[in-house]
Design an enzyme around this catalytic site. Sequence first.
Site, mmCIF file in Angstrom:
data_model
loop_
_atom_site.group_PDB
_atom_site.id
_atom_site.type_symbol
_atom_site.label_atom_id
_atom_site.label_comp_id
_atom_site.label_asym_id
_atom_site.label_seq_id
_atom_site.Cartn_x
_atom_site.Cartn_y
_atom_site.Cartn_z
ATOM 1 N N ILE A 66 -39.753 77.258 -35.535
ATOM 2 C CA ILE A 66 -39.328 76.627 -36.847
ATOM 3 C C ILE A 66 -40.018 75.326 -36.884
ATOM 4 O O ILE A 66 -40.484 74.743 -35.869
ATOM 5 C CB ILE A 66 -38.121 75.593 -36.227
ATOM 6 N N CYS A 67 -40.950 75.416 -38.029
ATOM 7 C CA CYS A 67 -41.754 74.050 -37.890
ATOM 8 C C CYS A 67 -40.361 72.308 -38.666
ATOM 9 O O CYS A 67 -40.084 72.839 -39.872
ATOM 10 C CB CYS A 67 -42.938 74.047 -38.654
ATOM 11 N N LEU A 68 -40.018 71.408 -38.051
ATOM 12 C CA LEU A 68 -39.586 71.070 -38.006
ATOM 13 C C LEU A 68 -39.424 69.528 -37.609
ATOM 14 O O LEU A 68 -39.606 69.780 -36.122
ATOM 15 C CB LEU A 68 -37.438 71.037 -38.163
#
Length: 203
Positions: free
Chosen positions: A94-96
């Site tokens: 995840i890119c967060l």
Amino acid sequence: MNSMANIAVQRIKREFKEVLKSEETSKNQIKVDLVDENFTELKGEIAGPPDTPYEGGRYQLEIKIPETYPFNPPKVRFITKIWHPNISSVTGAICLDILKDQWAAAMTLRTVLLSLQALLAAAEPDDPQDAVVANQYKQNPEMFKQTARLWSHVYAGAPVSSPEYTRKIDKLCAMGFDKNAVIVALSSKSWDEETATELLLSN
């Protein structure tokens, strides 16, 4: 167990209870389960938000709690396959920002789960984890929606989606290719059977 790890466990126990008692859990929006007794690994679940291609799907998450929690963020990835610009369609990474440099010790399991649910409703294609998905999202939003809906149906139990896409999947599966590989190939090649087949043959 060192004192640092002890802080992490005390904190996670409290946050675990907070999630269980939350209004979101009672509405079936988020959920968390223990994977091991010592609270270092949890399994999360979020419901696909309404009015998105993920609606009706349930998404499983792997949540690993570092000994340095809450000073460092939990390591979270999607176990359920998903088609989304900020989530790897291969690994579920995840890119967060809050799971990276924007983490704050005041955040909790509940805020993490709710932030991931919000990410499903509001993708950030300019900060992608999956470039192929992000390109489709920007260049062909309608195809992106249909593809994301199809993945939601196949992997997350959402209601049935595009019959045209399902036909193409069945056709390539009938040639002896693995279903997951077929779905990835068609999704990343704009549902063009010819280039998807070439990709499958080259792997």
